[in-house]
Design an enzyme around this catalytic site. Structure first.
Site, PDB file in Angstrom:
ATOM      1  N   ASP A  71     -28.993  74.131  75.929  1.00  0.00           N
ATOM      2  CA  ASP A  71     -29.350  74.308  77.338  1.00  0.00           C
ATOM      3  C   ASP A  71     -30.612  73.488  77.591  1.00  0.00           C
ATOM      4  O   ASP A  71     -31.060  72.730  76.711  1.00  0.00           O
ATOM      5  CB  ASP A  71     -29.505  75.803  77.689  1.00  0.00           C
ATOM      6  CG  ASP A  71     -30.776  76.424  77.130  1.00  0.00           C
ATOM      7  OD1 ASP A  71     -31.464  75.765  76.322  1.00  0.00           O
ATOM      8  OD2 ASP A  71     -31.097  77.575  77.502  1.00  0.00           O
ATOM      9  N   CYS A  74     -31.226  76.562  72.196  1.00  0.00           N
ATOM     10  CA  CYS A  74     -31.768  77.033  73.470  1.00  0.00           C
ATOM     11  C   CYS A  74     -33.263  77.186  73.242  1.00  0.00           C
ATOM     12  O   CYS A  74     -33.806  76.553  72.327  1.00  0.00           O
ATOM     13  CB  CYS A  74     -31.084  78.333  73.909  1.00  0.00           C
ATOM     14  SG  CYS A  74     -31.256  79.705  72.770  1.00  0.00           S
ATOM     15  N   THR A 131     -35.016  79.733  72.057  1.00  0.00           N
ATOM     16  CA  THR A 131     -35.326  80.409  70.787  1.00  0.00           C
ATOM     17  C   THR A 131     -34.221  80.258  69.732  1.00  0.00           C
ATOM     18  O   THR A 131     -34.449  80.514  68.558  1.00  0.00           O
ATOM     19  CB  THR A 131     -35.457  81.921  71.035  1.00  0.00           C
ATOM     20  OG1 THR A 131     -34.224  82.352  71.663  1.00  0.00           O
ATOM     21  CG2 THR A 131     -36.630  82.234  71.938  1.00  0.00           C
ATOM     22  N   HIS A 166     -25.427  83.332  52.022  1.00  0.00           N
ATOM     23  CA  HIS A 166     -24.969  84.725  52.116  1.00  0.00           C
ATOM     24  C   HIS A 166     -24.034  84.999  53.292  1.00  0.00           C
ATOM     25  O   HIS A 166     -23.165  85.848  53.210  1.00  0.00           O
ATOM     26  CB  HIS A 166     -26.176  85.674  52.225  1.00  0.00           C
ATOM     27  CG  HIS A 166     -26.905  85.835  50.936  1.00  0.00           C
ATOM     28  ND1 HIS A 166     -27.826  86.816  50.709  1.00  0.00           N
ATOM     29  CD2 HIS A 166     -26.854  85.123  49.777  1.00  0.00           C
ATOM     30  CE1 HIS A 166     -28.300  86.713  49.487  1.00  0.00           C
ATOM     31  NE2 HIS A 166     -27.735  85.682  48.895  1.00  0.00           N
ATOM     32  N   HIS A 171     -20.625  88.716  48.991  1.00  0.00           N
ATOM     33  CA  HIS A 171     -20.916  88.289  50.373  1.00  0.00           C
ATOM     34  C   HIS A 171     -19.614  88.061  51.146  1.00  0.00           C
ATOM     35  O   HIS A 171     -19.536  88.324  52.338  1.00  0.00           O
ATOM     36  CB  HIS A 171     -21.759  87.012  50.369  1.00  0.00           C
ATOM     37  CG  HIS A 171     -23.030  87.174  49.603  1.00  0.00           C
ATOM     38  ND1 HIS A 171     -24.011  88.054  49.996  1.00  0.00           N
ATOM     39  CD2 HIS A 171     -23.459  86.616  48.438  1.00  0.00           C
ATOM     40  CE1 HIS A 171     -25.004  88.021  49.118  1.00  0.00           C
ATOM     41  NE2 HIS A 171     -24.684  87.166  48.157  1.00  0.00           N
TER      42      HIS A 171
HETATM   43  C1  RB5 Z   1     -34.125  79.624  78.936  1.00  0.00           C
HETATM   44  O1  RB5 Z   1     -35.323  79.681  79.634  1.00  0.00           O
HETATM   45  C2  RB5 Z   1     -34.170  80.517  77.694  1.00  0.00           C
HETATM   46  O2  RB5 Z   1     -34.139  81.844  78.084  1.00  0.00           O
HETATM   47  C3  RB5 Z   1     -33.006  80.195  76.791  1.00  0.00           C
HETATM   48  O3  RB5 Z   1     -33.053  78.854  76.462  1.00  0.00           O
HETATM   49  C4  RB5 Z   1     -32.964  80.903  75.454  1.00  0.00           C
HETATM   50  O4  RB5 Z   1     -34.189  80.879  74.809  1.00  0.00           O
HETATM   51  C5  RB5 Z   1     -32.369  82.235  75.425  1.00  0.00           C
HETATM   52  O5  RB5 Z   1     -32.195  82.837  74.369  1.00  0.00           O
END
Ligand code: RB5
Length: 370
Positions: free
Chosen positions: A8, A66, A68, A99, A134
């Site tokens: 994203d 994304c 995180t 694993h 596993h």
């Molecule tokens: C977008 O701002 C952010 O929320 C998305 O990229 C992601 O980190 C969600 O898990």
């Protein structure tokens, strides 16, 4: 080896590092977007696309990014056969493979720097899965996945009830979808299979029908049983391909009323235009199911639902055989209250608006017109 890559806006910062690394390692990346840092995208759409490619074995793995790595992992894990996890350092990538045999690695553009990408991806690619105990654990997860009848991509939103997308992963449905896709399937077989699949889908689309208690005498004793509360249904095929699903559904719900909607695409505006619409008179009292085997751009499905709502329809759902993510997104955007029932979620639309891999033009295949 082929690997699907998607992000994203918040993961975009890592994408070129991922693509460059894969290419230098001799791996062909399949870039599923996003193609800019614009905030218009949402991570679930790209995650579903990459997950579907991995699940259908069109690629051998996926990399999703994304902010995180968490959101794309949550979304990708809704597709059966996908094992996605955020691995924002080398050790997590190594353990995730050793694993958990992750087949989709997810990264956070707000957590790591592009320079860290090569070492993390290398750890994922070069670590072997250890198998043994596993594998037994992963098999338990697959078993749970198979016993879930359907996958809800969207469930209840905040406050109002949002429409769901329900994908049928029942083996019989999947088996028949496999046969109907083949270009070698004859018109006769195509017609029969479409009716059969539509019939099998009735089981789930009628799941929420209300029941009432009644008394019956068995040959042995009087007992309380549960019977349908007399809820009224209507099915509305979109001409012409939707006709191929009507009889399959009527076999199981013979009292449903049948409406018809005909739409064509205006060659100039490309918008769907109504040329025929005949609905049951008491449409506002009925649960309405719009039938259209292919959900491609979503233009005609969304227009058909609007038409029914304008004539009083209150609860309208869409039943399709195969859908593209673009079509699902459009219908949910225009009709957030509508449920969408599909037998398969495909990868994308090609330049001619055909679903890929899809099955071609359902109308032509149903009526033998090409
Ligand atoms: C977008 O701002 C952010 O929320 C998305 O990229 C992601 O980190 C969600 O898990």
């Amino acid at each position: 080896m082929k690997v699907a890559v998607g992000c994203d806006h918040a993961g975009f910062v890592l994408k070129s590092a991922v693509l460059d690394f894969l290419r230098t390692r001799g791996i062909e990346p399949l870039d599923c977007g996003a193609f800019s840092e614009e905030k218009g995208d949402d991570y679930p759409s790209v995650a579903f696309r990459v997950a579907q490619l991995v699940s259908s074995e069109e690629v051998e793995g996926g990399v999703l990014m994304c902010g995180t790595g968490i959101g794309v992992a949550l979304a990708a894990n809704k597709t059966s056969g996908v094992r996605a996890a955020p691995c924002n350092d080398v050790e997590l990538a190594r353990m995730g493979k050793a694993h958990n045999n992750i087949n989709v690695i997810t990264l956070g553009g707000r957590v790591i720097k592009p320079e860290q990408v090569p070492a993390i991806l290398e750890a994922w690619l070069s670590t072997p899965f250890e198998g043994g105990r596993h594998l037994q654990r992963l098999n338990k997860i697959s078993q749970a996945e198979r016993s879930t009848f359907c996958t809800n991509l969207l469930s209840k939103g905040q406050g109002a009830i949002q429409g769901r997308t329900v994908i049928f992963n029942h083996p019989l449905v999947q088996h028949k979808v496999g046969i109907i896709r083949s270009q070698d399937t004859t018109v006769k077989q195509f017609r029969e299979l479409l009716q059969e699949i539509a019939g099998l889908m009735v089981y789930e689309i009628t799941r929420d029908l209300p029941l009432v208690e009644a008394e019956v005498e068995t040959p042995v004793a009087r007992t309380t049983v549960r019977t349908l509360a007399g809820k009224k249904l209507a099915i509305v095929p979109v001409l012409r391909a939707g006709l191929g699903m009507v009889d399959g559904i009527l076999q199981l719900v013979p009292n449903a009323k049948v409406g018809h909607i005909g739409l064509y695409r205006d060659p100039e505006t490309l918008n769907p235009v109504e040329y025929y619409c005949k609905l049951p008179q008491d449409i506002e009292e009925r649960d309405v199911f719009v039938l259209d085997p292919m959900l491609a751009t979503g233009g005609s499905a969304a227009a058909a639902i609007s038409l029914i709502k304008r004539r009083g329809g209150q609860k309208v759902s869409l039943v399709c055989l195969i859908a593209a993510p673009e079509g699902i997104e459009r219908v949910h955007k225009e009709h957030p209250d509508a449920d969408i029932f599909i037998a398969a979620l495909d990868s994308h639309l090609n330049d001619h608006g055909y679903i890929v891999p899809g099955l071609g033009d359902a109308g032509d295949r149903l009526f033998g017109t090409k």
